[in-house]
Design a protein around this motif. Structure first.
Motif, mmCIF file in Angstrom:
data_model
loop_
_atom_site.group_PDB
_atom_site.id
_atom_site.type_symbol
_atom_site.label_atom_id
_atom_site.label_comp_id
_atom_site.label_asym_id
_atom_site.label_seq_id
_atom_site.Cartn_x
_atom_site.Cartn_y
_atom_site.Cartn_z
ATOM 1 N N ALA A 284 0.836 -1.203 0.000
ATOM 2 C CA ALA A 284 0.000 0.000 0.000
ATOM 3 C C ALA A 284 0.871 1.253 0.000
ATOM 4 C CB ALA A 284 -0.902 0.006 1.239
ATOM 5 N N TYR A 285 0.206 2.387 -0.205
ATOM 6 C CA TYR A 285 0.832 3.704 -0.059
ATOM 7 C C TYR A 285 0.146 4.426 1.094
ATOM 8 C CZ TYR A 285 3.030 3.321 -4.688
ATOM 9 O OH TYR A 285 3.789 2.925 -5.757
ATOM 10 N N GLY A 286 0.940 5.200 1.845
ATOM 11 C CA GLY A 286 0.375 5.952 2.962
ATOM 12 C C GLY A 286 0.651 7.435 2.851
ATOM 13 N N THR A 287 -0.195 8.239 3.478
ATOM 14 C CA THR A 287 -0.092 9.696 3.442
ATOM 15 C C THR A 287 0.927 10.203 4.463
ATOM 16 O OG1 THR A 287 -2.405 9.871 2.777
ATOM 17 C CG2 THR A 287 -1.387 11.853 3.705
ATOM 18 N N VAL A 288 1.747 11.144 4.034
ATOM 19 C CA VAL A 288 2.662 11.861 4.924
ATOM 20 C C VAL A 288 2.118 13.273 5.099
ATOM 21 C CG1 VAL A 288 4.968 12.872 5.124
ATOM 22 C CG2 VAL A 288 4.713 10.510 4.359
ATOM 23 N N ALA A 289 1.987 13.718 6.343
ATOM 24 C CA ALA A 289 1.406 15.033 6.630
ATOM 25 C C ALA A 289 2.353 15.869 7.478
ATOM 26 C CB ALA A 289 0.067 14.875 7.355
ATOM 27 N N LEU A 290 2.278 17.193 7.290
ATOM 28 C CA LEU A 290 3.021 18.128 8.129
ATOM 29 C C LEU A 290 2.132 18.482 9.315
ATOM 30 C CD1 LEU A 290 5.045 21.251 6.930
ATOM 31 C CD2 LEU A 290 3.964 21.076 9.163
ATOM 32 N N VAL A 291 2.599 18.137 10.522
ATOM 33 C CA VAL A 291 1.791 18.281 11.735
ATOM 34 C C VAL A 291 2.533 19.149 12.745
ATOM 35 C CG1 VAL A 291 0.618 17.036 13.597
ATOM 36 C CG2 VAL A 291 0.816 15.984 11.328
ATOM 37 N N VAL A 292 1.782 20.036 13.410
ATOM 38 C CA VAL A 292 2.362 20.906 14.445
ATOM 39 C C VAL A 292 1.511 20.798 15.710
ATOM 40 C CG1 VAL A 292 3.289 22.531 12.745
ATOM 41 C CG2 VAL A 292 0.990 22.916 13.700
ATOM 42 N N PRO A 293 2.033 21.249 16.856
ATOM 43 C CA PRO A 293 1.220 21.265 18.084
ATOM 44 C C PRO A 293 0.014 22.190 17.916
ATOM 45 C CG PRO A 293 3.551 21.621 18.569
ATOM 46 C CD PRO A 293 3.406 21.739 17.089
ATOM 47 N N ALA A 294 -1.037 21.901 18.631
ATOM 48 C CA ALA A 294 -2.214 22.779 18.591
ATOM 49 C C ALA A 294 -1.864 24.175 19.097
ATOM 50 C CB ALA A 294 -3.335 22.169 19.431
ATOM 51 N N SER A 295 -0.845 24.255 19.932
ATOM 52 C CA SER A 295 -0.442 25.552 20.504
ATOM 53 C C SER A 295 0.449 26.360 19.568
ATOM 54 C CB SER A 295 0.312 25.318 21.817
ATOM 55 O OG SER A 295 1.468 24.520 21.592
ATOM 56 N N SER A 296 0.854 25.775 18.424
ATOM 57 C CA SER A 296 1.746 26.489 17.503
ATOM 58 C C SER A 296 1.080 27.741 16.947
ATOM 59 C CB SER A 296 2.138 25.569 16.345
ATOM 60 O OG SER A 296 2.894 26.263 15.371
ATOM 61 N N LYS A 297 1.888 28.778 16.784
ATOM 62 C CA LYS A 297 1.373 30.008 16.201
ATOM 63 C C LYS A 297 1.150 29.879 14.694
ATOM 64 C CE LYS A 297 3.604 33.010 19.646
ATOM 65 N NZ LYS A 297 4.588 34.106 19.873
ATOM 66 N N ALA A 298 1.761 28.863 14.111
ATOM 67 C CA ALA A 298 1.632 28.663 12.664
ATOM 68 C C ALA A 298 0.303 27.991 12.331
ATOM 69 C CB ALA A 298 2.786 27.820 12.149
ATOM 70 N N LYS A 299 -0.506 28.680 11.550
ATOM 71 C CA LYS A 299 -1.781 28.102 11.112
ATOM 72 C C LYS A 299 -1.702 27.614 9.673
ATOM 73 C CE LYS A 299 -3.921 29.223 14.963
ATOM 74 N NZ LYS A 299 -2.815 29.865 15.701
ATOM 75 N N THR A 300 -0.634 27.979 8.971
ATOM 76 C CA THR A 300 -0.420 27.547 7.583
ATOM 77 C C THR A 300 1.055 27.201 7.389
ATOM 78 O OG1 THR A 300 0.135 29.763 6.754
ATOM 79 C CG2 THR A 300 -2.224 29.151 6.785
ATOM 80 N N VAL A 301 1.341 26.525 6.294
ATOM 81 C CA VAL A 301 2.740 26.211 5.978
ATOM 82 C C VAL A 301 3.534 27.495 5.768
ATOM 83 C CG1 VAL A 301 4.292 25.111 4.308
ATOM 84 C CG2 VAL A 301 2.167 23.966 4.983
ATOM 85 N N GLN A 302 2.906 28.463 5.108
ATOM 86 C CA GLN A 302 3.608 29.730 4.860
ATOM 87 C C GLN A 302 3.999 30.414 6.167
ATOM 88 O OE1 GLN A 302 0.834 28.655 3.415
ATOM 89 N NE2 GLN A 302 0.662 29.317 1.265
ATOM 90 N N GLU A 303 3.119 30.366 7.145
ATOM 91 C CA GLU A 303 3.433 30.967 8.445
ATOM 92 C C GLU A 303 4.547 30.196 9.158
ATOM 93 O OE1 GLU A 303 -1.029 32.806 9.413
ATOM 94 O OE2 GLU A 303 -0.193 31.187 10.646
ATOM 95 N N LEU A 304 4.529 28.879 9.029
ATOM 96 C CA LEU A 304 5.572 28.058 9.641
ATOM 97 C C LEU A 304 6.932 28.375 9.014
ATOM 98 C CD1 LEU A 304 6.194 25.647 11.597
ATOM 99 C CD2 LEU A 304 5.979 24.170 9.604
ATOM 100 N N VAL A 305 6.956 28.493 7.706
ATOM 101 C CA VAL A 305 8.205 28.816 7.006
ATOM 102 C C VAL A 305 8.712 30.193 7.426
ATOM 103 C CG1 VAL A 305 9.210 29.314 4.740
ATOM 104 C CG2 VAL A 305 7.750 27.301 5.039
ATOM 105 N N ALA A 306 7.810 31.133 7.533
ATOM 106 C CA ALA A 306 8.198 32.495 7.951
ATOM 107 C C ALA A 306 8.793 32.477 9.353
ATOM 108 C CB ALA A 306 6.985 33.415 7.891
ATOM 109 N N MET A 307 8.207 31.697 10.256
ATOM 110 C CA MET A 307 8.735 31.590 11.618
ATOM 111 C C MET A 307 10.134 30.976 11.611
ATOM 112 S SD MET A 307 5.239 30.247 13.510
ATOM 113 C CE MET A 307 6.152 29.571 14.902
ATOM 114 N N ALA A 308 10.320 29.935 10.783
ATOM 115 C CA ALA A 308 11.623 29.270 10.715
ATOM 116 C C ALA A 308 12.690 30.201 10.142
ATOM 117 C CB ALA A 308 11.509 27.999 9.870
#
Length: 366
Positions: A165-189
């Motif tokens: 089979a094939y499985g899905t890989v997802a980008l996951v963050v804590p619920a408390s993270s300030k990043a609500k989107t990938v773009q925001e996460l990248v900006a923080m990094a």
């Protein structure tokens, strides 16, 4: 039964038929006497045909086994801890195959060293069909790209049974993270180079290099924090001790549903049916970040081909069951069985792909 590798035992029928053949030979010899060479050749062809028919086309061979396969319990070695996607796949198909073959299948979780520990166990096991490896196909390519010295080479020391089979890989963050989107996460990094962290299920494994692929595409500097498996990552991710994980989806689903974690995107080429509101990496501007788990089955090199073919057949039958498809789909895993040859070709491709990622990331094999 059709799911056993049985050796035909024609001894009684052979004795009766051969007795009749001997009487025919005696009658032929009496009639023909000392005939010429051409008669003798004709006689040989004639009685060879009779013998073939009498034995049902069976010619005994010194290596023929009188016992059916399997005659004892088997084991599936999983190079990850219990509770993750590979473990789920192994347990799901093991149950069905065990029921059909009439032998128990033990799941042996042997995590560590980027799947090398579990893989080596199978490589060194007797090639008798009683020990099997359930592991990511691409993970073997990653392992060899990241490990300079290994006591095995999956291309030579394992035989491919088939992709599962094939499985899905997802980008996951804590619920408390300030990043609500990938773009925001990248900006923080980018604003905090070398300070943010990403977790993986082990140095040199598929998820580690998927994280490196993300860093290259997003042009960010993040610190890799390796764990022994996904189950060990989750508590630290929930508590915010690591900033993100780009990991196989199944073990994260309960925590995503409970609101303890948040998914920002998937690394597959299409959106996931389980996370339909989450974009692909291509949709957020990172089209080169494509990764998925590809579950496959292997055996030690030298395992008889008829046993490999039997296991492939049993695997295909198990994966064709609706309850199996539904159970795996609920965990973000899509059934995609293959032949042994198709999986071997995929293995070779994965070796090339991940060697390229390691080189581009400037990683040094350990």
């Amino acid at each position: 039964m059709d799911h056993k590798l049985s050796i035909f035992k024609p001894e009684k029928a052979m004795k009766a038929n051969l007795k009749r053949i001997r009487s025919k030979v005696q009658a032929w010899s009496f009639k023909r006497g000392a005939s010429g060479c051409s008669d003798r050749r004709l006689m040989l062809r004639y009685f060879s045909g009779l013998i073939y028919a009498a034995t049902g086309g069976f010619i005994p061979h010194a290596s023929a086994q009188s016992q059916a396969f399997p005659t004892k319990p088997m084991r599936f070695v999983v190079p990850f801890p219990a509770g993750g996607g590979v473990d789920l796949v192994a347990r799901t198909i093991a149950e069905k195959i065990s029921n059909r073959l009439g032998q128990s299948i033990v799941i042996e979780n042997r995590p560590g060293a980027g799947t090398a520990i579990g893989t080596e166990i199978v490589v060194k096991s007797p090639p008798d069909g009683y020990t099997w490896l359930v592991s990511p196909v691409g993970g073997q390519g990653v392992l060899h790209a990241m490990k300079a010295k290994l006591p095995f080479d999956a291309r030579k020391d394992l035989v491919s049974v088939g992709r599962i089979a094939y499985g899905t890989v997802a980008l996951v963050v804590p619920a408390s993270s300030k990043a609500k989107t990938v773009q925001e996460l990248v900006a923080m990094a980018k604003a905090n180079p070398g300070k943010m962290t990403y977790a993986s299920s082990g140095t040199g494994a598929l998820i580690h290099l998927t994280g490196e692929m993300f860093k290259l595409a997003a042009q960010v500097d993040m610190v890799h924090v390796p764990y022994k498996g996904t189950i060990q990552i989750i508590p630290d991710l929930i508590d915010g001790r690591v900033d993100m994980a780009l990991d196989s989806l199944p073990a994260y689903l309960p925590h995503l549903k409970a609101g303890r974690l948040r998914a920002l995107a998937v690394a597959s080429r299409q959106r996931s049916a389980l996370l339909p509101d989450q974009p692909t990496m291509a949709e957020v501007g990172l089209p080169s970040v494509v990764s998925f788990t590809d579950y496959g089955m292997f055996a030690a090199a030298g395992t008889p081909q008829d046993i490999v073919n039997l296991m492939n057949k049993e695997m295909l039958l198990a994966l064709g069951l609706e309850d199996v498809k539904a159970k795996l789909a609920a965990a973000g895993i899509d059934v995609a069985p293959s032949s042994p040859d198709q999986m071997r070709a995929e293995l070779i491709d994965e070796y090339k792909k991940w060697a390229g990622v390691v080189k581009a990331a400037g990683l040094k094999p350990e």
